[in-house]
Design a protein around this motif. Structure first.
Motif, PDB file in Angstrom:
ATOM      1  N   LEU A  90       0.835  -1.194   0.000  1.00  0.00           N
ATOM      2  CA  LEU A  90       0.000   0.000   0.000  1.00  0.00           C
ATOM      3  C   LEU A  90       0.870   1.244   0.000  1.00  0.00           C
ATOM      4  CD1 LEU A  90      -2.703  -1.422   2.342  1.00  0.00           C
ATOM      5  CD2 LEU A  90      -3.061  -0.608   0.020  1.00  0.00           C
ATOM      6  N   LYS A 125      -0.037   6.381  12.750  1.00  0.00           N
ATOM      7  CA  LYS A 125      -1.115   5.684  12.042  1.00  0.00           C
ATOM      8  C   LYS A 125      -2.355   6.561  11.953  1.00  0.00           C
ATOM      9  CE  LYS A 125       0.754   1.166  12.894  1.00  0.00           C
ATOM     10  NZ  LYS A 125       1.883   1.352  11.971  1.00  0.00           N
ATOM     11  N   TYR A 145       7.135  -3.196   9.941  1.00  0.00           N
ATOM     12  CA  TYR A 145       5.916  -3.362  10.729  1.00  0.00           C
ATOM     13  C   TYR A 145       6.041  -4.448  11.786  1.00  0.00           C
ATOM     14  CZ  TYR A 145       5.307  -6.914   7.133  1.00  0.00           C
ATOM     15  OH  TYR A 145       5.515  -7.948   6.275  1.00  0.00           O
ATOM     16  N   PHE A 166      -2.906  -4.195   4.498  1.00  0.00           N
ATOM     17  CA  PHE A 166      -3.383  -3.088   5.332  1.00  0.00           C
ATOM     18  C   PHE A 166      -3.455  -3.543   6.782  1.00  0.00           C
ATOM     19  CE2 PHE A 166      -5.607   0.901   5.902  1.00  0.00           C
ATOM     20  CZ  PHE A 166      -6.352   0.688   7.043  1.00  0.00           C
ATOM     21  N   LYS A 167      -4.039  -4.698   7.001  1.00  0.00           N
ATOM     22  CA  LYS A 167      -4.213  -5.180   8.373  1.00  0.00           C
ATOM     23  C   LYS A 167      -2.873  -5.470   9.029  1.00  0.00           C
ATOM     24  CE  LYS A 167      -8.920  -6.643   8.317  1.00  0.00           C
ATOM     25  NZ  LYS A 167      -9.785  -7.585   7.622  1.00  0.00           N
ATOM     26  N   LEU A 168      -1.893  -5.858   8.216  1.00  0.00           N
ATOM     27  CA  LEU A 168      -0.573  -6.190   8.755  1.00  0.00           C
ATOM     28  C   LEU A 168       0.184  -4.938   9.169  1.00  0.00           C
ATOM     29  CD1 LEU A 168       1.343  -8.635   9.070  1.00  0.00           C
ATOM     30  CD2 LEU A 168       2.187  -8.152   6.802  1.00  0.00           C
ATOM     31  N   VAL A 169       0.126  -3.914   8.337  1.00  0.00           N
ATOM     32  CA  VAL A 169       0.998  -2.767   8.527  1.00  0.00           C
ATOM     33  C   VAL A 169       0.314  -1.588   9.208  1.00  0.00           C
ATOM     34  CG1 VAL A 169       2.483  -1.094   7.357  1.00  0.00           C
ATOM     35  CG2 VAL A 169       2.298  -3.391   6.480  1.00  0.00           C
ATOM     36  N   GLN A 170      -0.943  -1.304   8.847  1.00  0.00           N
ATOM     37  CA  GLN A 170      -1.494  -0.014   9.256  1.00  0.00           C
ATOM     38  C   GLN A 170      -2.443  -0.073  10.442  1.00  0.00           C
ATOM     39  OE1 GLN A 170      -2.715   2.792   6.154  1.00  0.00           O
ATOM     40  NE2 GLN A 170      -1.778   1.430   4.650  1.00  0.00           N
ATOM     41  N   THR A 171      -2.787  -1.260  10.910  1.00  0.00           N
ATOM     42  CA  THR A 171      -3.710  -1.286  12.038  1.00  0.00           C
ATOM     43  C   THR A 171      -2.928  -1.141  13.336  1.00  0.00           C
ATOM     44  OG1 THR A 171      -3.557  -3.677  11.936  1.00  0.00           O
ATOM     45  CG2 THR A 171      -5.508  -2.681  10.996  1.00  0.00           C
TER      46      THR A 171
END
Lengths: 202, 963, 64
Positions: free
Chosen positions: A148, A158, B99, C57-62
């Motif tokens: 992304l 975030k 991450y 998205f769920k891996l990185v941004q949550t």
């Protein structure tokens, strides 16, 4: 089909410009162009809010509507892209865009602006995915790699979310609920004519 | 043509506007190419403002080329964000979010997001250089080392080893910083220091003297458990942006955020409660809070009775600070003080955060103690969500403070007494007598406080005072001669005060050596024409090593790229210099050196063998690498790995990680937390000051012990004798017994004492009480003293500063002689400084970073509209800011209500200008930073902490006039 | 035939003729570029890609 969206959570945005820098880094954006920028309202006063803005990849993109050479196109994901080979640098899209997303490299009032450049949601452009030509003109294509936009992935708090619109909304709804059930986004109190707790407290 | 129709049909198409063959527009555009007007349209990237160089073009990702990912830690602030670098053929082509890192979860601030620019290194020092007759000449490494070495040896012969000041760095890795300290020790001087001096030296001293260790007690992640957070002199949104991730999540969970600062900072914009405080009045503010706490009975009486010593002395002092007095001195309305106290007391566990706003004052060693005392009163220490969360500055300032170069102690806070030297001599495998012979043993000098000592056993001159070491009359120095040469490795100079005098000091020096990736402000700020050397030094991306984040976790860095140009890493430069100066064999006895470069892992292993005081013994390179590899298995809230290869460990093995690596201690995530056994990361307060004083016990009360402890009350620190008395001595192995005989938990190199003690559930350093009364300090109970340059001259009589000192860390130090003059008549405005999110420290590397330079191209000063109107200054206009000692800087005025009336604020990151003149021509060719500006410290003033020589940067005076 | 009838017949011919001239005809031709696929994207692959992006998205941004 999912629509890719950005959402900047103003409650979390600290105005640090990590998103701006991540974008500049990833796409080697030249000096003078900022595909993404951070706007701070009421700077230095109570009620200061920052928000990160770039191309919002509108469903009904005004830039695409006014382009005389029709260089815009929307991908099935809802990402609004354009073709620099067709762009004539007229600047109409810049007039039309409410967010100031189109950027032009030439700094002159008259004459050619140069090819319009804007946030691509890290989805590159017309040339083949991941090709050198695509990188040179549009920057990295992260979407094709299954990643992304880097601005959203690197946001310090975030605050900036970028991805499938449904999932982004889910996250934001969770946050709003956790914060007490009503968004502190500006406009809310104007729209619904009641003061939020923030406005009540000095 | 009907463009509207076309658009309407094509809007939902996934295809770009299809090919129409060449038409009029395309023809014109391609014709434009032929004309070559400015931008090459449609063919090359529109880097139109500045043509991209061939070097830059190399550093972009190419399709089909094998991509490798390496991980390191950002080299800017102490949060310790993971950085993932994307490499193709050894070229750094991109960054990815880390991450998996439990600390930053992929996030970055702009500095972390821009580190790839180090892979370009346009403005780096590319080869060794020397200033000769005002021009920069290129040298080879051999020439440079030989010339520098010869000069140093000559100075040593003429003026003794103390005539050289070695400035180490908190931007070096643990291994680099450790070697910097060792280097100075083997050269024969204690005149070595690093940025910690001007960062949190007061914190370390004050907090350690309260309960044992002077580091952040909890962690950034743990703040999510806090119910209230008080930020005093901390602008986390700009100084520790990624920490805000945890802080804002805590706020979303209902935690109350309180910010107290002279400015309405970006952090204050997120606060629930904001209070504007006058710079330098932190002690009255905390007393004001305590007044409310005690009056309403909000203190944790049980906690105080069991774990704290001398809280009653504080109660007495608090009575002198009723609300009206606090309001008069601090400027904060009394209702707000009460509100803050109530919020902190009624929302426990609550945590307190402080940074430079508090530490950079001449009484700060006492201020920080009072913060600790406040938390003790509320029972917030040793609990998750509470604590004294000290946000440190640079990426490895914690590591440099712990194991690196400090003028007042050997590595790991052992001190400078004979016992400390003998300990490290043993670890280094070097004869103690030989080390002693390297020092100036001609006579004893005045060590202050009526004592005499040899230079070897006396603190050296700190980095905040090196200019006085150069300029002061040598008869007044407690060493043989003035400082005649300085070697700055990785330290800026525009972060130290008194720039005008610094220029004079630089001009007086015989030799100036700057070992840095960039030339820094130091190479250009003076009128030196000769004998200045620039040694190209690697950044942390060009070498591997470990770094300690603010929460005491150690993280391993992988080498990302090969050294750029001719640069060498810190440890390689020290090796070459040590070899030239003749002591490389002693220095690298246990460290393998290959191709003139010392092995980084060996250096960490040496630290592991000697660092028993603070528990840097269990963090072996292997364990740290394993943590880095499996960082995704650590829980982001507790920092514990519940499964996987690192099961049971806390991320980064936060120190103290007791015992040898084989003992596999998991690290101590929260200091002084008795709810866990010591073997699982629990701890109690240190018993460092004896067992009792004047009949009052200093050891913890009965029934106060860490979980699973065999001794169920307070106990002193452990020695071999104590073990024998307890009957635990025979649990040591025969080899351990041999090494531990007659030793204590700090000097037993076998680790046997620590191992056995921990097996019995006890803390090696004892089980004591936290002290509110530190009798060794100038003020046993913290008292307020007005800043030396104060706008409230009327308060000086009631809250005076200290008397002048004749010999304090080898230098005469003034206090009263400055404060007794009323400077506020001529300089009515408070002048304070702070950080910007875009830049870091002295700014030499961040202002040379293209993407960061874009964001903040000019130096400026924030002025309140009232003061601007009084001075006749408009927004954006240039103005002169004159400090109280005459230093002047020319900066743009940013008129904003962010600062209160009566305060002027500047960022401190700028350099490259001096008193209105842009020094761009003095930089070596191709190294002038993109952004240059006045260093605010050109206009700052004298003032040094009474315990650590920290500089008083946050509260001085100035006046402003239109330029 | 009456003159009005001629007018009517003329109109009956002219109006359709004019209308055909006004109708929109696309002048687009899809030029072939070797190796470049210009058809509609594959539905199954698109769905997979969408899921890939959601997972990312769920891996990185949550907030983990």
């Amino acid at each position: 089909m999912a629509r890719m969206k950005f959402l900047c959570d103003a409650e979390r945005c600290i105005g640090c410009n990590a998103c701006v820098t991540a974008c500049n880094n990833e796409h080697d954006v030249p000096w003078g162009i900022n595909r993404r920028h951070v706007i701070t309202l009421k700077d230095g006063e109570s009620g200061e809010k920052s928000i990160s803005v770039a191309c919002m990849h509108c469903t009904d993109a005004p830039c695409a509507a006014v382009c005389p050479v029709d260089c815009f196109y929307t991908t099935p994901d809802g990402i609004v892209l354009h073709d620099k080979d067709l762009c004539i640098g007229c600047g109409y899209c810049f007039y039309a865009c409410p967010f100031g997303a189109p950027q032009f490299p030439e700094q002159s009032s008259f004459g050619v602006h140069g090819k319009m450049d804007k946030c691509t949601f890290c989805a590159g452009g017309p040339p083949p995915d991941g090709s050198e030509e695509e990188y040179q003109k549009y920057g990295r294509n992260r979407i094709a790699e299954g990643k992304l936009p880097l601005c959203a992935e690197m946001c310090a708090t975030k605050a900036l979310l970028g991805g499938d619109g449904d999932v982004v909304s889910e996250i934001y709804i969770q946050r709003v609920t956790q914060r007490g059930g009503r968004p502190d986004t500006w406009g809310w109190n104007i729209a619904y004519t009641f003061k939020t707790d923030k406005e009540k407290k000095p | 043509m009907k463009p509207f129709h076309k658009k309407w049909l094509q809007r939902i198409s996934s295809e770009p506007a299809s090919q129409r063959g060449i038409d009029r527009r395309t023809f014109l555009i391609r014709g434009g190419v032929a004309l070559g007007s400015g931008a090459l349209l449609g063919v090359l990237p529109l880097s139109c403002m500045r043509q991209a160089t061939t070097e830059e073009r190399k550093n972009f990702p190419r399709p089909g080329v094998k991509t490798e990912y390496r991980r390191t830690i950002c080299n800017h602030c102490s949060v310790g964000c993971g950085v993932i670098a994307e490499l193709q053929n050894g070229v750094w082509v991109g960054q990815e979010p880390d991450y998996e890192s439990p600390i930053n979860l992929g996030a970055h601030c702009p500095k972390g997001a821009s580190v790839r620019d180090h892979g370009f290194g346009h403005l780096r020092v590319k080869f060794p250089m020397k200033l000769a007759n005002g021009t920069w000449k290129r040298l080879s490494w051999d020439q440079a080392i030989n010339e520098i070495g010869d000069r140093l040896l000559k100075i040593r012969e003429e003026s003794g080893p103390d005539a050289v000041f070695w400035c180490g760095s908190s931007k070096a890795s643990n291994e680099g910083a450790y070697l910097q300290g060792k280097f100075a020790a083997l050269w024969g001087t204690n005149n070595v220091d690093n940025q910690a001096r001007i960062c949190h030296s007061t914190t370390v001293a004050g907090v350690a003297s309260t309960w044992g260790y002077g580091a952040m007690t909890n962690s950034y992640n743990d703040m999510r458990n806090s119910r209230a957070m008080l930020f005093l002199g901390s602008n986390a949104a700009e100084a520790h942006p990624v920490a805000m991730q945890h802080i804002l999540r805590a706020k979303e969970g209902g935690s109350k955020m309180i910010v107290v600062d002279p400015r309405f900072t970006r952090t204050a914009a997120h606060a629930d409660i904001f209070a504007r405080i006058r710079s330098g009045t932190d002690i009255p503010f905390i007393y004001g809070l305590l007044w409310n706490v005690f009056k309403n009975g909000w203190e944790d009486k049980d906690y105080i009775a069991r774990r704290v010593y001398a809280m009653d002395d504080i109660r007495k002092e608090v009575e002198k600070w009723p609300p009206e007095v606090v309001e008069n001195v601090t400027g904060i309305p009394k209702d707000k003080v009460r509100l803050i106290a109530e919020t902190m007391a009624k929302n426990r566990p609550s945590t307190i955060v402080w940074c430079m706003g508090v530490t950079q004052h001449h009484i700060a060693s006492h201020t920080v103690r009072l913060f600790c005392i406040f938390q003790l009163a509320l029972g917030n220490i040793g609990v998750s969500g509470g604590g004294a969360n000290i946000f440190r500055g640079h990426d490895n300032v914690q590591g440099a403070t712990d194991v690196g170069p400090n003028c007042h102690t050997l590595s790991c806070y052992y001190g400078l007494a004979e016992g400390a030297w003998k300990h490290w001599a043993e670890v280094w495998g070097v004869d103690y007598e030989w080390i002693k012979s390297r020092f100036d043993l001609s006579r004893k000098y005045d060590a202050g406080g009526g004592k005499m000592a040899y230079p070897m056993n006396m603190p050296g001159i700190p980095v905040s005072r090196w200019i006085d070491g150069v300029l002061e009359d040598k008869a007044n120095l407690s060493q043989k001669d003035n400082i005649r040469a300085v070697f700055f490795q990785g330290h800026a100079c525009n972060s130290q005060t008194r720039g005008v005098e610094m220029k004079k000091a630089l001009e007086k020096l015989d030799m100036l050596v700057i070992s840095d990736p960039y030339p820094t402000h130091m190479s250009v700020m003076s009128d030196r024409k000769n004998d200045t050397y620039l040694l190209p030094t690697c950044t942390q991306f060009e070498t591997s090593g470990s770094a300690t984040a603010s929460n005491r976790s150690l993280q391993w860095r992988e080498k990302i790229i090969e050294p750029l140009y001719e640069s060498k890493p810190d440890h390689a430069i020290l090796y070459l210099l040590a070899r030239k100066l003749g002591f490389e064999k002693e220095m690298f006895k246990n460290i393998k050196v290959e191709k003139d470069e010392p092995g980084v892992e060996d250096i960490l292993r040496e630290i592991n063998r000697g660092a028993w005081t603070i528990g840097y013994t269990g963090q072996s390179p292997e364990r740290l690498k394993l943590h880095a590899q499996h960082r995704g298995t650590f829980d982001p809230l507790t920092l514990k790995a519940e499964g996987g290869p690192c099961k049971g460990d806390y991320y980064g093995l936060p120190w103290p990680c007791w015992g040898k690596p084989e003992m596999k201690h998991p690290g101590t995530p929260i200091l002084y937390d008795p709810s866990k056994p010591v073997a699982e990361g629990g701890l109690v307060f240190r018993a460092a000051w004896g067992t009792e004083r004047n009949g009052v016990p200093l050891l913890a009360a009965d029934g106060v012990y860490s979980r699973g402890s065999d001794i169920k009350s307070g106990y002193p620190e452990f020695t071999s004798d104590t073990l024998k008395k307890l009957g635990w001595w025979d649990e040591l192995t025969p080899e351990e017994k041999k090494a531990a005989e007659g030793r204590n938990w700090k000097t037993d190199l076998s680790g046997g004492i620590q191992r056995v003690v921990i097996k019995h559930g006890c803390a090696p350093f004892g089980n004591g009480r936290a002290r509110c009364n530190v009798w060794e300090y100038p003020d046993p109970i913290p008292v307020h003293r007005e800043p030396l340059y104060t706008p409230r001259f009327d308060l000086v009589e009631k809250y005076p500063t200290y008397p002048d000192r004749k010999a304090y860390w080898r230098l005469p130090t003034r206090y009263q002689s400055i404060q007794k003059v009323n400077h506020s008549a001529k300089y009515p405005l408070i002048f304070t400084s702070g950080r910007l999110v875009e830049y870091e420290g002295g700014g030499a590397d961040t202002r040379s970073n293209r993407w960061l330079a874009k964001l903040r191209p000019e130096m400026f000063a924030e002025v309140n509209p009232k003061d601007a109107a009084d001075a006749g200054i408009f927004n954006g206009q240039y103005m002169w800011l004159e400090g109280a000692e005459g230093g002047r800087i020319k900066v743009r005025a940013l008129v904003t209500p962010r600062v209160g009336p009566g305060t002027v604020w500047t960022p401190f990151h700028f350099g490259g200008w001096f008193q209105g003149k842009d020094l761009v021509d003095r930089y070596p060719e191709g190294t002038a930073p993109w952004v240059r500006g006045e260093a605010c410290n050109t206009a700052t003033t004298y003032g040094y902490d009474s315990v650590t020589q920290m500089q008083e940067t946050k509260a001085t005076l100035c006046r402003i006039t239109p330029a | 035939m009456k003159p009005g009838g001629y007018v009517l017949m003329l109109m009956a011919f002219l109006v359709p003729a004019v209308l055909t001239g006004c109708s929109y005809e696309s002048r687009e031709t899809t030029l072939h570029k070797p190796g470049v696929y210009k058809g509609v994207k594959d539905d199954l692959l698109a769905r997979q890609h969408r899921q890939e992006l959601i997972d990312r998205f769920k891996l990185v941004q949550t907030d983990r």
